[in-house]
Design a protein around this motif. Structure first.
Motif, PDB file in Angstrom:
ATOM      1  N   THR A  41       0.875  -1.321   0.017  1.00 36.76           N
ATOM      2  CA  THR A  41       0.006  -0.157  -0.035  1.00 36.76           C
ATOM      3  C   THR A  41       0.757   1.234  -0.048  1.00 36.76           C
TER       4      THR A  41
ATOM      5  N   THR B 143      -6.500   2.317  -1.446  1.00 39.54           N
ATOM      6  CA  THR B 143      -5.215   1.112  -1.616  1.00 39.54           C
ATOM      7  C   THR B 143      -5.427   0.163  -0.772  1.00 39.54           C
TER       8      THR B 143
ATOM      9  N   LEU C 158      -4.040   2.412  -8.736  1.00 36.42           N
ATOM     10  CA  LEU C 158      -4.845   1.154  -8.325  1.00 36.42           C
ATOM     11  C   LEU C 158      -4.690   0.250  -9.492  1.00 36.42           C
TER      12      LEU C 158
END
Length: 277
Positions: A83, A131, A158
């Motif tokens: 992330t 995320t 993404l």
């Protein structure tokens, strides 16, 4: 367990419920730990961390500090690496260790709703929380994720992450008046975000269960649309609770997978604290 000091940092921070959650857990566990809050700006983070780290066992980080905390961590868990965000720093070792417990908070919150996984789902919003939501959905087995956002270009990261996770991420405009039906929608918009009522109703009519990560501004525009459509919407309170449980595991042993002593009782008192009782 020896005394320890912990804090949550962010800007703003006055609204944070983390001190209530953590303090309730420490009392239940019989630990003489303290948990405070501190307003820290992104620009001031490095200096504050250097000054405070020797006196703290760990930190919880909220916006806008998760990227700065990622950079400050000497090591990071897999969820943080995926992330690019760290919301937990363990400082008891010689070098800060970074973790992302938001992903696990989403997974555990959905589990409470009886959701073990869906192949096709939708995310609303394309910011940092999206995320974490995408990684959580990958862990639950999702393979096709539609992302509805105001700015299509914001969805590109993404899509790149989806490729790494073996998922197909498809962008759609948030202003659409019709959406394909999905069994689950995760909304990652800020609590005060304005939304076209027609688009909100279209999302609600085809969105299945709504997990709205907001917990302080309820109802949101989307949860109200779900209510009008007769659907089920749950707030981000469960996500907040369970990410905090994982943080306490980390602060105790450094391992987010190692349960706390009598964890069910700890979760129960944290839930009561979250509800103000």
């Amino acid at each position: 367990m020896p005394d320890a000091a912990l804090e949550v940092w962010g800007d703003p921070i006055e609204h944070s419920l983390s001190p209530a959650l953590h303090s309730a857990a420490y009392r239940q566990l019989g630990w003489d730990w303290t948990y405070g809050r501190r307003r820290v700006t992104e620009a001031g983070f490095a200096g504050e961390l250097a000054a405070a780290a020797p006196t703290l066992r760990g930190l919880s980080l909220t916006m806008p500090l998760k990227t700065a905390a990622f950079a400050a961590a000497a090591t990071r868990d897999d969820r943080a690496e995926l992330t690019g965000a760290v919301n937990t720093l363990l400082l008891r070792d010689s070098a800060p260790r970074g973790f992302n417990t938001d992903v696990g908070g989403i997974v555990r919150s959905l589990a409470e709703e009886g959701i073990a996984g869906f192949e096709e789902v939708r995310i609303v919003g394309a910011g940092a929380t999206a995320t974490s939501a995408l990684v959580a959905l990958a862990e639950l087995g999702a393979r096709y994720v539609e992302v509805a956002a105001r700015r299509p270009l914001a969805i590109a990261p993404l899509q790149d992450l989806g490729d790494r996770l073996g998922m197909t991420v498809r962008p759609v405009p948030l202003t659409a008046d019709a959406f394909a039906p999905v069994p689950l929608t995760i909304a990652t918009l800020p609590g005060g975000a304005r939304l076209d009522p027609l688009a909100a109703d279209a999302l609600a009519g085809a969105g299945g269960l709504l997990l709205d990560v907001v917990y302080g501004h309820w109802p949101t525009a989307l949860s109200a649309a779900w209510d009008r459509a007769g659907g089920r919407a749950v707030s981000g309170a469960g996500m907040l609770l369970h990410q905090a449980v994982l943080q306490i595991r980390i602060f105790r042993t450094g391992d987010p997978a190692e349960p706390l002593p009598d964890e069910a009782a700890v979760v129960a008192v944290m839930r009561r604290a979250l509800m103000g009782g």
